[in-house]
Motif scaffolding. Structure first.
Motif, PDB file in Angstrom:
ATOM      1  N   GLY A 131      -6.410  -7.118  -4.486  1.00 33.61           N
ATOM      2  CA  GLY A 131      -6.273  -6.542  -3.309  1.00 33.61           C
ATOM      3  C   GLY A 131      -7.183  -4.932  -2.572  1.00 33.61           C
ATOM      4  N   PHE A 132      -7.608  -5.261  -1.856  1.00 34.78           N
ATOM      5  CA  PHE A 132      -8.536  -3.782  -1.058  1.00 34.78           C
ATOM      6  C   PHE A 132      -7.739  -3.032  -1.391  1.00 34.78           C
ATOM      7  CE2 PHE A 132      -8.306  -1.946   2.557  1.00 34.78           C
ATOM      8  CZ  PHE A 132      -9.106  -0.327   2.303  1.00 34.78           C
ATOM      9  N   ILE A 133      -6.420  -2.443  -1.541  1.00 35.04           N
ATOM     10  CA  ILE A 133      -6.117  -1.012  -1.302  1.00 35.04           C
ATOM     11  C   ILE A 133      -5.662  -0.976  -3.550  1.00 35.04           C
ATOM     12  CG2 ILE A 133      -4.399   0.402  -0.792  1.00 35.04           C
ATOM     13  CD1 ILE A 133      -3.865  -0.203   1.741  1.00 35.04           C
ATOM     14  N   ASP A 190      -1.793 -10.468  -9.629  1.00 32.77           N
ATOM     15  CA  ASP A 190      -1.885 -11.387  -8.432  1.00 32.77           C
ATOM     16  C   ASP A 190      -2.045 -12.762  -8.068  1.00 32.77           C
ATOM     17  OD1 ASP A 190      -3.412 -11.265  -6.136  1.00 32.77           O
ATOM     18  OD2 ASP A 190      -3.947  -8.804  -5.784  1.00 32.77           O
ATOM     19  N   SER A 196      -3.852 -14.186  -3.022  1.00 31.75           N
ATOM     20  CA  SER A 196      -3.786 -15.964  -2.470  1.00 31.75           C
ATOM     21  C   SER A 196      -4.694 -14.922  -0.942  1.00 31.75           C
ATOM     22  CB  SER A 196      -2.180 -15.131  -1.331  1.00 31.75           C
ATOM     23  OG  SER A 196      -1.552 -14.594  -1.407  1.00 31.75           O
ATOM     24  N   THR A 197      -4.861 -13.270  -1.018  1.00 33.15           N
ATOM     25  CA  THR A 197      -5.624 -13.056  -0.279  1.00 33.15           C
ATOM     26  C   THR A 197      -6.189 -11.981  -0.865  1.00 33.15           C
ATOM     27  OG1 THR A 197      -4.289 -10.984   0.373  1.00 33.15           O
ATOM     28  CG2 THR A 197      -4.336 -12.598   1.807  1.00 33.15           C
ATOM     29  N   GLY A 198      -6.837 -11.674  -2.304  1.00 29.14           N
ATOM     30  CA  GLY A 198      -7.359 -10.733  -3.132  1.00 29.14           C
ATOM     31  C   GLY A 198      -8.426 -11.782  -3.286  1.00 29.14           C
ATOM     32  N   ASP A 204       2.630 -14.775  -8.964  1.00 30.72           N
ATOM     33  CA  ASP A 204       3.506 -14.739  -7.793  1.00 30.72           C
ATOM     34  C   ASP A 204       4.532 -13.482  -7.480  1.00 30.72           C
ATOM     35  OD1 ASP A 204       4.944 -14.408  -4.970  1.00 30.72           O
ATOM     36  OD2 ASP A 204       5.174 -16.663  -4.959  1.00 30.72           O
ATOM     37  N   ALA A 205       4.456 -12.094  -7.302  1.00 30.07           N
ATOM     38  CA  ALA A 205       5.009 -11.434  -7.699  1.00 30.07           C
ATOM     39  C   ALA A 205       6.491 -11.914  -6.548  1.00 30.07           C
ATOM     40  CB  ALA A 205       4.707 -10.109  -6.649  1.00 30.07           C
ATOM     41  N   GLN A 254       1.366  -3.430  -4.128  1.00 24.94           N
ATOM     42  CA  GLN A 254       0.974  -3.384  -3.645  1.00 24.94           C
ATOM     43  C   GLN A 254       0.992  -4.688  -2.143  1.00 24.94           C
ATOM     44  OE1 GLN A 254      -0.919  -0.137  -2.372  1.00 24.94           O
ATOM     45  NE2 GLN A 254       0.683   0.342  -3.848  1.00 24.94           N
ATOM     46  N   TYR A 276       6.183  -9.717   9.934  1.00 21.81           N
ATOM     47  CA  TYR A 276       5.150  -8.419   9.108  1.00 21.81           C
ATOM     48  C   TYR A 276       5.856  -7.415   9.338  1.00 21.81           C
ATOM     49  CZ  TYR A 276       1.739  -5.318   6.955  1.00 21.81           C
ATOM     50  OH  TYR A 276       0.884  -4.302   6.383  1.00 21.81           O
ATOM     51  N   LYS A 329       8.347  -6.022   6.155  1.00 17.04           N
ATOM     52  CA  LYS A 329       7.278  -4.911   4.875  1.00 17.04           C
ATOM     53  C   LYS A 329       9.083  -3.273   5.357  1.00 17.04           C
ATOM     54  CE  LYS A 329       4.246  -3.802   3.516  1.00 17.04           C
ATOM     55  NZ  LYS A 329       4.048  -4.661   2.163  1.00 17.04           N
ATOM     56  N   ILE A 383      -5.364   1.499   6.941  1.00 20.63           N
ATOM     57  CA  ILE A 383      -6.052   2.296   6.039  1.00 20.63           C
ATOM     58  C   ILE A 383      -7.976   0.679   6.217  1.00 20.63           C
ATOM     59  CG2 ILE A 383      -6.648   2.375   3.851  1.00 20.63           C
ATOM     60  CD1 ILE A 383      -4.294   3.599   5.160  1.00 20.63           C
TER      61      ILE A 383
HETATM   62  P1  NAD Z   1      -5.204  -7.503   1.029  1.00 24.90           P
HETATM   63  O1  NAD Z   1      -5.171  -9.031   1.523  1.00 24.90           O
HETATM   64  O2  NAD Z   1      -6.845  -7.165   0.585  1.00 24.90           O
HETATM   65  O3  NAD Z   1      -4.274  -6.930  -0.679  1.00 24.90           O
HETATM   66  C1  NAD Z   1      -2.917  -7.684  -1.488  1.00 24.90           C
HETATM   67  C2  NAD Z   1      -3.005  -8.088  -2.179  1.00 24.90           C
HETATM   68  O4  NAD Z   1      -1.548  -8.877  -2.466  1.00 24.90           O
HETATM   69  C3  NAD Z   1      -4.059  -9.615  -2.610  1.00 24.90           C
HETATM   70  O5  NAD Z   1      -4.839  -9.465  -3.784  1.00 24.90           O
HETATM   71  C4  NAD Z   1      -2.847 -10.852  -2.454  1.00 24.90           C
HETATM   72  O6  NAD Z   1      -3.531 -11.565  -3.586  1.00 24.90           O
HETATM   73  C5  NAD Z   1      -1.676  -9.906  -3.247  1.00 24.90           C
HETATM   74  N1  NAD Z   1      -0.700 -11.151  -3.024  1.00 24.90           N
HETATM   75  C6  NAD Z   1      -0.148 -11.423  -2.117  1.00 24.90           C
HETATM   76  N2  NAD Z   1       0.545 -11.644  -1.621  1.00 24.90           N
HETATM   77  C7  NAD Z   1       0.655 -12.449  -2.958  1.00 24.90           C
HETATM   78  C8  NAD Z   1       2.457 -12.575  -4.130  1.00 24.90           C
HETATM   79  N3  NAD Z   1       3.233 -12.695  -3.822  1.00 24.90           N
HETATM   80  N4  NAD Z   1       2.520 -11.799  -5.990  1.00 24.90           N
HETATM   81  C9  NAD Z   1       1.269 -11.563  -6.017  1.00 24.90           C
HETATM   82  N5  NAD Z   1      -0.143 -10.682  -5.588  1.00 24.90           N
HETATM   83  C10 NAD Z   1       0.022 -11.640  -4.435  1.00 24.90           C
HETATM   84  O7  NAD Z   1      -3.966  -6.216   1.839  1.00 24.90           O
HETATM   85  P2  NAD Z   1      -4.635  -4.695   1.583  1.00 24.90           P
HETATM   86  O8  NAD Z   1      -4.384  -4.369   2.533  1.00 24.90           O
HETATM   87  O9  NAD Z   1      -4.785  -4.268   0.846  1.00 24.90           O
HETATM   88  O10 NAD Z   1      -2.687  -3.686   1.511  1.00 24.90           O
HETATM   89  C11 NAD Z   1      -2.374  -3.898  -0.344  1.00 24.90           C
HETATM   90  C12 NAD Z   1      -1.313  -3.736   0.999  1.00 24.90           C
HETATM   91  O11 NAD Z   1      -1.030  -2.136   1.328  1.00 24.90           O
HETATM   92  C13 NAD Z   1       0.040  -4.411   1.890  1.00 24.90           C
HETATM   93  O12 NAD Z   1       1.651  -4.349   0.652  1.00 24.90           O
HETATM   94  C14 NAD Z   1       0.200  -4.231   3.147  1.00 24.90           C
HETATM   95  O13 NAD Z   1       1.336  -4.479   3.587  1.00 24.90           O
HETATM   96  C15 NAD Z   1       0.083  -2.634   2.673  1.00 24.90           C
HETATM   97  N6  NAD Z   1      -0.349  -2.071   3.978  1.00 24.90           N
HETATM   98  C16 NAD Z   1      -1.969  -1.861   4.700  1.00 24.90           C
HETATM   99  C17 NAD Z   1      -2.181  -1.198   5.071  1.00 24.90           C
HETATM  100  C18 NAD Z   1      -3.656  -1.579   5.765  1.00 24.90           C
HETATM  101  O14 NAD Z   1      -4.199  -0.991   6.646  1.00 24.90           O
HETATM  102  N7  NAD Z   1      -5.038  -2.685   4.314  1.00 24.90           N
HETATM  103  C19 NAD Z   1      -1.746  -0.428   6.315  1.00 24.90           C
HETATM  104  C20 NAD Z   1      -0.049  -0.657   6.128  1.00 24.90           C
HETATM  105  C21 NAD Z   1       0.510  -1.480   4.478  1.00 24.90           C
END
Ligand code: NAD
Ligand code: UD1
Length: 314
Positions: free
Chosen positions: A13-15, A34, A37-39, A55-56, A75, A143, A147, A173
């Motif tokens: 994913g992003f972060i 990973d 699902s969104t990455g 799946d985590a 993450q 959500y 969290k 972020i």
């Molecule tokens: P993102 O969607 O880019 O990354 C999330 C990753 O988790 C993806 O690669 C997705 O495929 C993977 N994923 C989802 N469900 C999964 C599962 N069951 N098993 C394995 N992998 C799974 O989102 P992001 O913005 O990078 O967010 C990362 C984390 O930071 C998340 O926990 C999110 O709640 C938290 N967060 C993000 C922000 C923000 O502004 N982006 C702010 C607060 C918290």
């Protein structure tokens, strides 16, 4: 010296992918769990990682991923407020069940520390700003509730099992590798890519909604600090910049940088949306040594530059 082994869940994913890049650049061993699902796989192009696709929230998969790991950076989640309003059970599974499962896998594997990606959405719509960790949480979306449940489980694993856990409450972020391509994407990824393409943007509400937008490099720094900080186990820390800007301000800034003369369209605020957000980052400064290095304007310019260069389809 032994090379450190980390697990980054949601590493595609992003972060997560930015964190993987930073860890790998330090010569460390990085494993990613990973389910895409969104990455996206492409987010990790050129980064040396061991990839487990799964799946985590599945304990057998989580145990395999946690084996031999010193620190878990958890993450993985489906990080969208509006999506969770439509799919509360799926949100719970990806955010809360997956966190409990990863904690249990980490405990069984003898992981030293578990750093959790929490969310500032836990605070809800508190009229008092800045938001500080001592405020009672008040989640307003599935959500946010899920969290927060993840944070509660982290704290409990610290107390009940002695697993070192640190929860970081990220404020919005943004930066390279954030996916702009879904209606659930973060607002800055959407605005920048639409403006670059000369397409109009939608602002939900009157545009005076505010956020403490935080550049990704600051979050990577916070995670690396949270892995080490001796006093941090069992605690939760805000990770933001300590400054808030409105959607109207950020839109005008981006349009000015990109020299685009397009007015945004205003639509009704989205259900579950928080009106104002601003982090008190003193605890993270004091106990983690966290200090944001990149302010919002510089971060926005770097992000624009990245999307300009980004391969087609990103
Ligand atoms: P993102 O969607 O880019 O990354 C999330 C990753 O988790 C993806 O690669 C997705 O495929 C993977 N994923 C989802 N469900 C999964 C599962 N069951 N098993 C394995 N992998 C799974 O989102 P992001 O913005 O990078 O967010 C990362 C984390 O930071 C998340 O926990 C999110 O709640 C938290 N967060 C993000 C922000 C923000 O502004 N982006 C702010 C607060 C918290
Ligand atoms: C974001 C994160 C969430 C995190 C939370 C905590 C994303 C997708 N969500 O939620 O994971 O836990 O911060 O800080 O990164 N908006 C528009 N036009 C658009 C899209 C959005 O006006 O095209 C508005 C939204 O209605 C909202 C604001 O912009 O008022 C921010 O939305 P968004 O980027 O989705 O983030 P949050 O809901 O704050």
């Amino acid at each position: 010296m032994r090379i450190r082994q980390s697990l980054v869940t949601g590493g595609a994913g992003f972060i997560g992918s930015n964190l993987c890049r930073a860890l790998a650049a330090r010569g460390e061993r990085v494993r990613v769990l990973d389910n895409f699902s969104t990455g996206h796989r492409e987010n990790l192009a050129g980064v040396e990682v061991e990839l487990i696709e799964g799946d985590a929230a599945d304990l057998a998969t989580a145990r395999r991923a946690a084996e031999g790991v010193e620190c878990v950076f958890h993450q993985a989640a489906v990080p969208s407020v509006p999506r969770s309003m439509r799919e509360p059970l799926a949100s719970h599974r990806a955010c809360a069940t997956a966190t409990l499962t990863m904690l249990e896998a980490a405990r069984q594997a003898g992981v030293r520390r578990f750093v959790y990606a929490g969310s500032s959405s836990a605070y809800g719509d508190t009229p008092t700003l800045p938001k500080i960790e001592s405020m009672p949480p008040d989640p307003r979306s599935p959500y946010a509730a899920a969290k927060l449940a993840g944070e509660t489980y982290c704290r409990m694993y610290h107390h009940a099992y002695g697993l070192e856990t640190v929860a970081l409450r990220y404020f919005n972020i943004f930066g390279p590798y954030q996916d702009p391509g879904s209606p659930y994407s973060g607002v800055l990824a959407i605005f920048i890519t639409r403006l670059l393409a000369g397409q109009p943007c939608v602002i939900y509400g009157d545009g005076e909604t505010s956020r403490d937008f935080t550049y990704i490099e600051n979050v990577v720094q916070a995670n690396l600090l949270a892995r080490e900080a001796p006093q941090a186990s069992g605690q939760v820390y805000n990770i933001g910049c300590g400054r808030r800007v409105t959607l109207n301000w950020v839109y005008d800034f981006l349009a000015g940088e990109l020299k685009v003369n397009l007015r945004p369209r205003y639509e009704a605020a989205r259900p579950g949306d928080v009106r104002s957000s601003l982090a008190d980052i003193q605890a993270a400064g004091r106990e983690l040594g966290y200090m944001p290095q990149v302010q919002v304007e510089a971060g926005l310019r770097a992000t624009i530059a990245w999307y300009r260069r980004a391969p087609e389809g990103v």
